[in-house]
Design an enzyme around this catalytic site. Sequence first.
Site, short mmCIF file in Angstrom:
data_model
loop_
_atom_site.label_atom_id
_atom_site.label_comp_id
_atom_site.label_asym_id
_atom_site.label_seq_id
_atom_site.Cartn_x
_atom_site.Cartn_y
_atom_site.Cartn_z
N PRO A 33 0.81 -1.20 0.00
CA PRO A 33 0.00 0.00 0.00
C PRO A 33 0.84 1.25 0.00
CG PRO A 33 -0.39 -1.37 1.95
CD PRO A 33 0.86 -1.80 1.33
N GLU A 34 0.47 2.18 -0.85
CA GLU A 34 1.08 3.50 -0.88
C GLU A 34 0.05 4.48 -0.31
OE1 GLU A 34 2.81 4.32 -4.73
OE2 GLU A 34 2.88 2.21 -5.24
#
Length: 260
Positions: free
Chosen positions: A2-3
């Site tokens: 996840p960014e």
Amino acid sequence: MPELPEVETIVRALAVRLQGATVGSATYWPSRVFRGVTPPALDGAFVKEVRRHGKYVLIELNRGYLAIHLGMTGKLLFDVPDSKYTRAKWLFDGVLLSLEDIRQFGRVIWGEEIPEGLRLLGPDPLEISLQEFVNRAWSHRTGIKPLLLTQTFVRGLGNIYVDELLFRARVNPTRSSAGLSQKQLTHMWEEMRRLLEEAIRHGGSSISDYVDTSGRKGSFQREHRVYGRGGEPCLVCGSPIQKIFLAQRGTHFCPVCQNL
DNA sequence: AGTATGACCTGATGGC
DNA sequence: TGCCATCAGGTCATAC
């Protein structure tokens, strides 16, 4: 995995259900994600606020801070049974929150204050001013792609959004940051905000692992213009998207639209 | 200060 | 079906 947009999606869902809740119990399985320091039990602590700090989920309790980084394969899920990859779970007023992480690149940090590892990160890409962005870019001698991935430069961008951002700003990923013009950096700064906000509206990008707290995938992967499209035609000019390696990360770009 | 490399983990995929 | 290599949304530590 996840960014920024994915973590933002998770944090918004956590905030709705956890704000003001009290910790009933916490369970931690032996795992690398704790890096040798398991958080305290936290029974009776209550949640003051849940927010995002770069790619960290930061849960502020009346007794301290629980910071969770999801690494590549971390997930925070509501109301799921324990699995082989469950590393921690918390019960908040009857709401069960589990941390699963296949590869254990994630981490859980406990601190009475905001942990130093978070405080040392750069500004948030959605909050940094244009002037500060330009000044910071010009003060480094390194390539623009590795710089954007450096969390002490700005916090929250990862490999997908850096490639997408450079494509939208028509900047070649092999360029050095100090050599970019005011105009190019302005374009990047504008596209960075637009891209991240759009990705948040889509609930983030799901390539293989990412799901939100309800187990649902995001949809922004359908809007990717270069990431994962090596060899396919550029959506703007039709030439094949190139895939190269920069700073040991797969890098996707259009050699025509993002010429040197 | 930069950059290059390998390490940390597990699973999915594709070639033979 | 099996085996092997390669790849993956991320850091970290170490060495030039």
